[in-house]
Write a protein that holds these residues in place. Structure first.
Motif, PDB file in Angstrom:
ATOM      1  N   VAL A  51       5.772  12.476   0.819  1.00  0.00           N
ATOM      2  CA  VAL A  51       6.396  11.653   1.864  1.00  0.00           C
ATOM      3  C   VAL A  51       5.363  10.668   2.414  1.00  0.00           C
ATOM      4  CG1 VAL A  51       7.473  11.700   4.154  1.00  0.00           C
ATOM      5  CG2 VAL A  51       8.176  13.356   2.397  1.00  0.00           C
ATOM      6  N   SER A  52       4.142  11.115   2.584  1.00  0.00           N
ATOM      7  CA  SER A  52       3.077  10.243   3.074  1.00  0.00           C
ATOM      8  C   SER A  52       2.840   9.067   2.131  1.00  0.00           C
ATOM      9  CB  SER A  52       1.776  11.040   3.233  1.00  0.00           C
ATOM     10  OG  SER A  52       0.691  10.179   3.467  1.00  0.00           O
ATOM     11  N   VAL A  53       2.797   9.335   0.835  1.00  0.00           N
ATOM     12  CA  VAL A  53       2.569   8.263  -0.140  1.00  0.00           C
ATOM     13  C   VAL A  53       3.682   7.217  -0.044  1.00  0.00           C
ATOM     14  CG1 VAL A  53       2.468   7.724  -2.615  1.00  0.00           C
ATOM     15  CG2 VAL A  53       1.170   9.651  -1.711  1.00  0.00           C
ATOM     16  N   LEU A  54       4.901   7.662   0.142  1.00  0.00           N
ATOM     17  CA  LEU A  54       5.998   6.705   0.313  1.00  0.00           C
ATOM     18  C   LEU A  54       5.786   5.850   1.559  1.00  0.00           C
ATOM     19  CD1 LEU A  54       8.989   8.985  -0.726  1.00  0.00           C
ATOM     20  CD2 LEU A  54       8.124   6.983  -1.977  1.00  0.00           C
ATOM     21  N   HIS A  55       5.365   6.471   2.649  1.00  0.00           N
ATOM     22  CA  HIS A  55       5.082   5.706   3.870  1.00  0.00           C
ATOM     23  C   HIS A  55       3.948   4.701   3.641  1.00  0.00           C
ATOM     24  CE1 HIS A  55       7.805   7.662   6.659  1.00  0.00           C
ATOM     25  NE2 HIS A  55       7.415   8.840   6.202  1.00  0.00           N
ATOM     26  N   LYS A  56       2.928   5.113   2.900  1.00  0.00           N
ATOM     27  CA  LYS A  56       1.817   4.205   2.598  1.00  0.00           C
ATOM     28  C   LYS A  56       2.289   3.016   1.765  1.00  0.00           C
ATOM     29  CE  LYS A  56      -1.801   7.673   2.845  1.00  0.00           C
ATOM     30  NZ  LYS A  56      -3.036   8.195   2.280  1.00  0.00           N
ATOM     31  N   GLY A  63       2.269  -5.676   4.064  1.00  0.00           N
ATOM     32  CA  GLY A  63       0.989  -6.251   4.465  1.00  0.00           C
ATOM     33  C   GLY A  63       0.187  -5.379   5.410  1.00  0.00           C
ATOM     34  N   GLY A  64       0.645  -4.168   5.658  1.00  0.00           N
ATOM     35  CA  GLY A  64      -0.057  -3.267   6.567  1.00  0.00           C
ATOM     36  C   GLY A  64      -1.175  -2.510   5.882  1.00  0.00           C
ATOM     37  N   ASP A  65      -1.835  -1.685   6.662  1.00  0.00           N
ATOM     38  CA  ASP A  65      -2.979  -0.902   6.207  1.00  0.00           C
ATOM     39  C   ASP A  65      -2.553   0.551   5.996  1.00  0.00           C
ATOM     40  OD1 ASP A  65      -5.395   0.394   5.781  1.00  0.00           O
ATOM     41  OD2 ASP A  65      -6.407  -0.551   7.478  1.00  0.00           O
ATOM     42  N   ALA A  66      -2.618   1.018   4.775  1.00  0.00           N
ATOM     43  CA  ALA A  66      -2.211   2.386   4.435  1.00  0.00           C
ATOM     44  C   ALA A  66      -3.149   3.438   5.006  1.00  0.00           C
ATOM     45  CB  ALA A  66      -2.122   2.550   2.925  1.00  0.00           C
ATOM     46  N   ARG A  67      -4.351   3.028   5.370  1.00  0.00           N
ATOM     47  CA  ARG A  67      -5.306   4.019   5.879  1.00  0.00           C
ATOM     48  C   ARG A  67      -4.865   4.609   7.207  1.00  0.00           C
ATOM     49  NH1 ARG A  67     -10.202   0.108   4.626  1.00  0.00           N
ATOM     50  NH2 ARG A  67      -8.701  -1.138   5.765  1.00  0.00           N
ATOM     51  N   GLY A  68      -3.918   3.984   7.882  1.00  0.00           N
ATOM     52  CA  GLY A  68      -3.408   4.515   9.132  1.00  0.00           C
ATOM     53  C   GLY A  68      -2.377   5.618   8.954  1.00  0.00           C
ATOM     54  N   ASP A 103       3.409  -9.703  -6.815  1.00  0.00           N
ATOM     55  CA  ASP A 103       2.216 -10.486  -7.120  1.00  0.00           C
ATOM     56  C   ASP A 103       1.240 -10.587  -5.961  1.00  0.00           C
ATOM     57  OD1 ASP A 103       2.923 -11.084  -9.803  1.00  0.00           O
ATOM     58  OD2 ASP A 103       4.417 -12.494  -9.035  1.00  0.00           O
ATOM     59  N   ARG A 104       1.608 -10.116  -4.816  1.00  0.00           N
ATOM     60  CA  ARG A 104       0.692 -10.121  -3.671  1.00  0.00           C
ATOM     61  C   ARG A 104      -0.331  -9.004  -3.824  1.00  0.00           C
ATOM     62  NH1 ARG A 104       5.035 -10.356   1.041  1.00  0.00           N
ATOM     63  NH2 ARG A 104       5.814 -12.439   0.637  1.00  0.00           N
ATOM     64  N   MET A 105      -1.527  -9.292  -3.362  1.00  0.00           N
ATOM     65  CA  MET A 105      -2.569  -8.265  -3.364  1.00  0.00           C
ATOM     66  C   MET A 105      -2.287  -7.289  -2.227  1.00  0.00           C
ATOM     67  SD  MET A 105      -4.346  -9.036  -5.971  1.00  0.00           S
ATOM     68  CE  MET A 105      -5.858  -8.099  -5.858  1.00  0.00           C
ATOM     69  N   VAL A 106      -2.414  -6.004  -2.515  1.00  0.00           N
ATOM     70  CA  VAL A 106      -2.232  -4.975  -1.498  1.00  0.00           C
ATOM     71  C   VAL A 106      -3.502  -4.141  -1.425  1.00  0.00           C
ATOM     72  CG1 VAL A 106       0.285  -4.892  -1.672  1.00  0.00           C
ATOM     73  CG2 VAL A 106      -1.085  -3.368  -3.090  1.00  0.00           C
ATOM     74  N   GLU A 107      -3.835  -3.759  -0.226  1.00  0.00           N
ATOM     75  CA  GLU A 107      -5.047  -2.962  -0.025  1.00  0.00           C
ATOM     76  C   GLU A 107      -4.656  -1.499   0.135  1.00  0.00           C
ATOM     77  OE1 GLU A 107      -8.877  -2.664   2.910  1.00  0.00           O
ATOM     78  OE2 GLU A 107      -7.792  -4.571   2.768  1.00  0.00           O
ATOM     79  N   LEU A 108      -5.057  -0.729  -0.848  1.00  0.00           N
ATOM     80  CA  LEU A 108      -4.809   0.712  -0.847  1.00  0.00           C
ATOM     81  C   LEU A 108      -6.086   1.417  -0.388  1.00  0.00           C
ATOM     82  CD1 LEU A 108      -3.063   0.729  -4.310  1.00  0.00           C
ATOM     83  CD2 LEU A 108      -1.943   0.854  -2.078  1.00  0.00           C
ATOM     84  N   PRO A 109      -6.002   2.673  -0.031  1.00  0.00           N
ATOM     85  CA  PRO A 109      -7.216   3.380   0.391  1.00  0.00           C
ATOM     86  C   PRO A 109      -8.306   3.415  -0.689  1.00  0.00           C
ATOM     87  CG  PRO A 109      -5.281   4.606   1.065  1.00  0.00           C
ATOM     88  CD  PRO A 109      -4.796   3.478   0.182  1.00  0.00           C
ATOM     89  N   TRP A 110      -7.927   3.275  -1.946  1.00  0.00           N
ATOM     90  CA  TRP A 110      -8.879   3.413  -3.040  1.00  0.00           C
ATOM     91  C   TRP A 110      -9.088   2.138  -3.850  1.00  0.00           C
ATOM     92  CZ3 TRP A 110      -5.938   2.613  -7.394  1.00  0.00           C
ATOM     93  CH2 TRP A 110      -4.578   2.849  -7.269  1.00  0.00           C
ATOM     94  N   ALA A 111      -8.333   1.067  -3.581  1.00  0.00           N
ATOM     95  CA  ALA A 111      -8.495  -0.177  -4.347  1.00  0.00           C
ATOM     96  C   ALA A 111      -7.653  -1.283  -3.736  1.00  0.00           C
ATOM     97  CB  ALA A 111      -8.077   0.030  -5.803  1.00  0.00           C
ATOM     98  N   THR A 112      -7.969  -2.525  -4.097  1.00  0.00           N
ATOM     99  CA  THR A 112      -7.128  -3.674  -3.772  1.00  0.00           C
ATOM    100  C   THR A 112      -6.566  -4.183  -5.098  1.00  0.00           C
ATOM    101  OG1 THR A 112      -8.474  -4.208  -1.845  1.00  0.00           O
ATOM    102  CG2 THR A 112      -7.071  -5.959  -2.713  1.00  0.00           C
ATOM    103  N   LEU A 113      -5.236  -4.210  -5.191  1.00  0.00           N
ATOM    104  CA  LEU A 113      -4.557  -4.511  -6.450  1.00  0.00           C
ATOM    105  C   LEU A 113      -3.351  -5.406  -6.212  1.00  0.00           C
ATOM    106  CD1 LEU A 113      -4.144  -0.810  -7.680  1.00  0.00           C
ATOM    107  CD2 LEU A 113      -5.849  -2.412  -8.508  1.00  0.00           C
TER     108      LEU A 113
END
Length: 194
Positions: A51-56, A63-68, A103-113
């Motif tokens: 469920v957390s991964v889906l929220h992330k 455009g939000g920050d998944a680290r939150g 095609d937008r870059m997204v910032e994940l806790p482990w990479a920007t892709l």
């Protein structure tokens, strides 16, 4: 013909979510404390992680920050996991329905892709965690081997054993029999003991 630049990861992502959703919905109250092959999680914690991964994914898609978002969502009633997953999935699919997000870059806790690469990576995470749930609840026959084959191929490219560290999400490759099915091979590759 679909090129690498125009591939749409959403159909296979939806298949991985379908599989995970079936596994989540099948979990019974007496299985919530079962251990999973994913060492950090029992079934309840793994459900909270899914469920957390889906929220992330919903958050990074806007455009939000998944680290939150915590790695494991808790506070969900024992009989509420299926509906929590379904609601979170619906939000992810709504957010990622926009083709431009791919095609937008997204910032994940482990990479920007690019978004499409993030969805592809999480397709494989949901596939692996579906196996974790199925193994912990003895529902292995219900898994899609094609998803596992694609995940195994992808993980072997971006997480080769020789480049892993102790801080990474995967352990050392676990030995397995030559005739192991594709999910057992995937689990062994990720360092999980079947």
């Amino acid at each position: 013909m679909t090129t690498e630049l125009t591939r749409d990861p959403r159909p296979i992502f939806a298949r991985a979510l379908d599989q995970a959703e079936k596994q989540v919905a099948a979990v019974s109250h007496d299985e919530l404390s079962n251990r999973t092959p994913c060492a950090d999680y029992d079934v309840r914690a793994l459900l909270g992680h899914l469920v957390s991964v889906l929220h992330k994914l919903a958050r990074v898609g806007t455009g939000g920050d998944a680290r939150g978002v915590p790695d494991v969502i808790d506070g969900i009633a024992d009989d509420g996991w299926a509906s929590a997953f379904t609601r979170a999935r619906s939000e992810v699919e709504r957010v990622w329905a926009d083709d431009e997000r791919l095609d937008r870059m997204v910032e994940l806790p482990w990479a920007t892709l690019p978004g499409r690469d993030a969805l592809e990576a999480y397709t494989h995470e949901f596939t692996a965690h579906s196996w974790d749930l199925a193994h912990a609840t003895r529902r292995l026959a219900e898994l899609d081997p094609d998803l596992a084959a694609q995940a195994l191929e992808a993980f072997s490219k971006f997480a080769p054993p020789e480049e892993r560290t102790e801080q990474g999400p995967f352990g050392p490759v676990v030995p397995m029999p030559d005739d192991a099915d594709v999910y057992t091979r995937l689990a062994a590759y990720l360092g999980r003991r079947p």
